[in-house]
Scaffold this active site. Structure first.
Site, PDB file in Angstrom:
ATOM      1  N   GLY A  14      -3.382  -5.973   6.809  1.00  0.00           N
ATOM      2  CA  GLY A  14      -2.473  -6.882   7.770  1.00  0.00           C
ATOM      3  C   GLY A  14      -0.901  -6.726   8.024  1.00  0.00           C
ATOM      4  CB  ALA A  25      14.562   0.565   2.265  1.00  0.00           C
ATOM      5  NE  ARG A  75      -7.649  -5.979   7.955  1.00  0.00           N
ATOM      6  CZ  ARG A  75      -6.907  -6.755   7.199  1.00  0.00           C
ATOM      7  NH1 ARG A  75      -6.549  -6.353   5.810  1.00  0.00           N
ATOM      8  NH2 ARG A  75      -6.074  -7.666   7.630  1.00  0.00           N
ATOM      9  CG  ASP A 106      -5.608  -7.537  -3.207  1.00  0.00           C
ATOM     10  OD1 ASP A 106      -5.723  -7.360  -1.914  1.00  0.00           O
ATOM     11  OD2 ASP A 106      -6.022  -8.269  -3.987  1.00  0.00           O
ATOM     12  N   GLY A 107      -6.078  -4.587  -1.410  1.00  0.00           N
ATOM     13  CA  GLY A 107      -6.801  -3.591  -0.899  1.00  0.00           C
ATOM     14  C   GLY A 107      -6.327  -2.259  -0.756  1.00  0.00           C
ATOM     15  CB  THR A 128       0.127  -9.198   2.168  1.00  0.00           C
ATOM     16  OG1 THR A 128      -0.870 -10.205   2.443  1.00  0.00           O
ATOM     17  CG2 THR A 128       0.372  -9.224   0.539  1.00  0.00           C
ATOM     18  CG  ASP A 130      -2.849 -13.236   2.831  1.00  0.00           C
ATOM     19  OD1 ASP A 130      -2.427 -13.915   3.752  1.00  0.00           O
ATOM     20  OD2 ASP A 130      -3.544 -12.283   2.976  1.00  0.00           O
ATOM     21  CG  ASP A 132      -3.333 -11.921  -1.424  1.00  0.00           C
ATOM     22  OD1 ASP A 132      -2.224 -11.047  -1.107  1.00  0.00           O
ATOM     23  OD2 ASP A 132      -4.190 -11.816  -0.879  1.00  0.00           O
ATOM     24  NE  ARG A 174      -7.317 -11.021   3.427  1.00  0.00           N
ATOM     25  CZ  ARG A 174      -7.944  -9.800   3.179  1.00  0.00           C
ATOM     26  NH1 ARG A 174      -8.601  -9.647   2.197  1.00  0.00           N
ATOM     27  NH2 ARG A 174      -7.686  -8.708   4.220  1.00  0.00           N
ATOM     28  CE  LYS A 216       2.939 -41.145   4.810  1.00  0.00           C
ATOM     29  NZ  LYS A 216       3.788 -40.500   5.413  1.00  0.00           N
TER      30      LYS A 216
HETATM   31  P1  ATP Z   1      -3.817  -8.081   3.498  1.00  0.00           P
HETATM   32  O1  ATP Z   1      -3.631  -8.752   2.138  1.00  0.00           O
HETATM   33  O2  ATP Z   1      -2.737  -8.292   4.579  1.00  0.00           O
HETATM   34  O3  ATP Z   1      -5.156  -8.031   4.074  1.00  0.00           O
HETATM   35  P2  ATP Z   1      -4.803  -5.546   2.198  1.00  0.00           P
HETATM   36  O4  ATP Z   1      -4.257  -4.303   1.815  1.00  0.00           O
HETATM   37  O5  ATP Z   1      -5.169  -6.427   0.859  1.00  0.00           O
HETATM   38  O6  ATP Z   1      -4.054  -6.389   3.153  1.00  0.00           O
HETATM   39  P3  ATP Z   1      -7.470  -4.774   2.882  1.00  0.00           P
HETATM   40  O7  ATP Z   1      -8.324  -4.893   4.207  1.00  0.00           O
HETATM   41  O8  ATP Z   1      -8.191  -5.449   1.568  1.00  0.00           O
HETATM   42  O9  ATP Z   1      -5.765  -5.268   3.158  1.00  0.00           O
HETATM   43  O10 ATP Z   1      -7.340  -3.276   2.667  1.00  0.00           O
HETATM   44  C1  ATP Z   1      -6.955  -2.430   3.575  1.00  0.00           C
HETATM   45  C2  ATP Z   1      -7.407  -1.078   3.462  1.00  0.00           C
HETATM   46  O11 ATP Z   1      -7.411  -0.373   2.153  1.00  0.00           O
HETATM   47  C3  ATP Z   1      -9.021  -0.856   3.661  1.00  0.00           C
HETATM   48  O12 ATP Z   1      -9.271  -1.081   5.096  1.00  0.00           O
HETATM   49  C4  ATP Z   1      -9.311   0.372   3.327  1.00  0.00           C
HETATM   50  O13 ATP Z   1      -9.250   1.260   3.905  1.00  0.00           O
HETATM   51  C5  ATP Z   1      -8.305   0.334   1.828  1.00  0.00           C
HETATM   52  N1  ATP Z   1      -9.232  -0.113   0.919  1.00  0.00           N
HETATM   53  C6  ATP Z   1      -9.296  -1.484   0.455  1.00  0.00           C
HETATM   54  N2  ATP Z   1     -10.087  -1.515  -0.903  1.00  0.00           N
HETATM   55  C7  ATP Z   1     -10.470  -0.215  -0.866  1.00  0.00           C
HETATM   56  C8  ATP Z   1     -11.296   0.335  -2.232  1.00  0.00           C
HETATM   57  N3  ATP Z   1     -11.545  -0.432  -3.204  1.00  0.00           N
HETATM   58  N4  ATP Z   1     -11.155   1.499  -2.201  1.00  0.00           N
HETATM   59  C9  ATP Z   1     -10.658   2.462  -1.305  1.00  0.00           C
HETATM   60  N5  ATP Z   1     -10.005   1.877  -0.293  1.00  0.00           N
HETATM   61  C10 ATP Z   1      -9.676   0.526  -0.152  1.00  0.00           C
END
Ligand code: ATP
Length: 322
Positions: A14, A25, A75, A106-107, A128, A130, A132, A174, A216
């Site tokens: 996101g 930067a 994504r 983290d994804g 992000t 979040d 998180d 989330r 209130k």
């Molecule tokens: P946000 O917290 O804003 O949602 P995020 O980085 O956690 O951000 P995700 O949708 O979880 O968002 O991950 C972004 C992209 O990272 C995914 O669409 C995918 O391409 C890649 N990704 C996430 N998890 C994995 C994984 N286990 N292995 C490989 N690629 C991954």
């Protein structure tokens, strides 16, 4: 010989306010140190398709105050496949890029980790709203999102007082209740429902009724999106308390807007730190904000056990909203 000569930067997951400040930067600090810096457009999707462009000083002019990300974000399902990961790594190796800076959640860090296993030097920047990501006190975009919620709730409060009603406001995050907790405390919400702490609607109802009986005329309840279905919470609360309520889902406005000064500063300092760390030849790390310092830590910390929840802040919110 510098440990890196050519680096690339991408945004993934996101979008978050302050990502542009971080991109700026990375690009400017890199150029300052004589590196070639490439922008990867459209996150991992663009990486797999080779959407890389060399960034110049002017490429990042006039963006520091803008929300979103000039590199776009996405994504990418292909990154979950070995084929997609190999192609992404191939694109970087083919262009002689020595390291990739990934700005995302983290994804996105997990995606970076898969590339690291294929021989790519990676570094993660927490981008992000979040808040998180394990291992950093703050993520880029969180502070702006909290401010957006505070601003939106202050507007809702006018209607809540005029109609003498309870408002349930759903906020993002989330599975993390940080936006709800910080914004809820800042606006003096009557109750804050977050995924980290189980709640009892009977108790919340009793609190609402206590307030109602002492005159209130309105209440605000902040509900983190991970705390449960807000429509179910609304109808159950109405049933238990006998008081009417209204639901507002703030949604994507929480991701937009100019970054707060805090997020623009985080973007600038974290992006700059990422380049310094790469110049020292340190890879597979994440940049963190910890005890008022911008530091580097091993990337795998982000995949470890969750940071402890800020119970004190939660207790304080309850104490102040008796
Ligand atoms: P946000 O917290 O804003 O949602 P995020 O980085 O956690 O951000 P995700 O949708 O979880 O968002 O991950 C972004 C992209 O990272 C995914 O669409 C995918 O391409 C890649 N990704 C996430 N998890 C994995 C994984 N286990 N292995 C490989 N690629 C991954």
């Amino acid at each position: 010989m510098k440990p890196v000569q050519k680096i690339a930067v991408l945004t993934s997951g996101g979008d978050a306010p302050g990502m542009n400040a971080a991109i700026r930067a990375v690009v400017r600090k890199g150029i300052f140190h004589g590196l070639k810096v490439y922008g990867v457009f459209h996150g991992y999707n663009g990486l797999i398709r080779g959407e890389l462009r060399e960034m110049k000083l002017g490429s990042v002019a006039d963006i520091v105050h803008r929300g979103g990300t000039i590199l776009k974000t996405a994504r990418c399902d292909e990154m979950f496949t070995e084929e997609g990961q190999r192609e992404a790594a191939h694109q970087l190796l083919d262009k002689g890029i020595d390291a990739l800076v990934v700005i995302g959640g983290d994804g996105s860090y997990r995606g970076a980790q898969t590339l690291s296993k294929l021989g790519i030097n990676v570094i993660g920047l927490p981008g992000t709203i979040d808040n998180d990501i394990v291992g950093t006190d703050l993520t880029i975009g969180f502070d702006t999102a909290v401010n957006t919620v505070v601003d939106a709730v202050s507007k809702l409060r006018d209607t809540a007082t005029s109609h003498e009603r309870t408002f349930l406001v759903e906020v993002m995050g989330r599975n993390c209740g940080d936006i709800a907790l910080r914004a809820g405390l800042a606006i003096g919400a009557e109750s804050i429902l977050i995924p980290e702490i189980s709640f009892d609607l009977k108790e919340i109802s009793e609190k609402l009724l206590r307030g109602y009986h002492r005159g209130k005329n309105h209440s605000i309840i902040i509900v983190a999106e991970g705390a449960g279905n807000i429509w179910d919470i609304s109808s159950e609360l109405q049933e238990v308390s006998g008081l009417d309520n209204r639901v507002t889902i703030l949604g994507h406005i929480q991701r937009g807007g100019a970054p707060s000064a805090m997020d623009a500063l985080l973007g600038a300092t974290m992006g700059s730190k990422a380049v310094e760390v790469l110049m020292e030849g340190k890879f597979e790390v994440m940049i963190s904000y910890s005890n008022n310092q911008v530091i580097e830590r091993p990337l795998e910390i982000a995949f470890g056990p969750k940071d402890s929840f800020d119970q004190k802040l939660y207790d304080l919110a309850n104490e102040l909203a008796i």
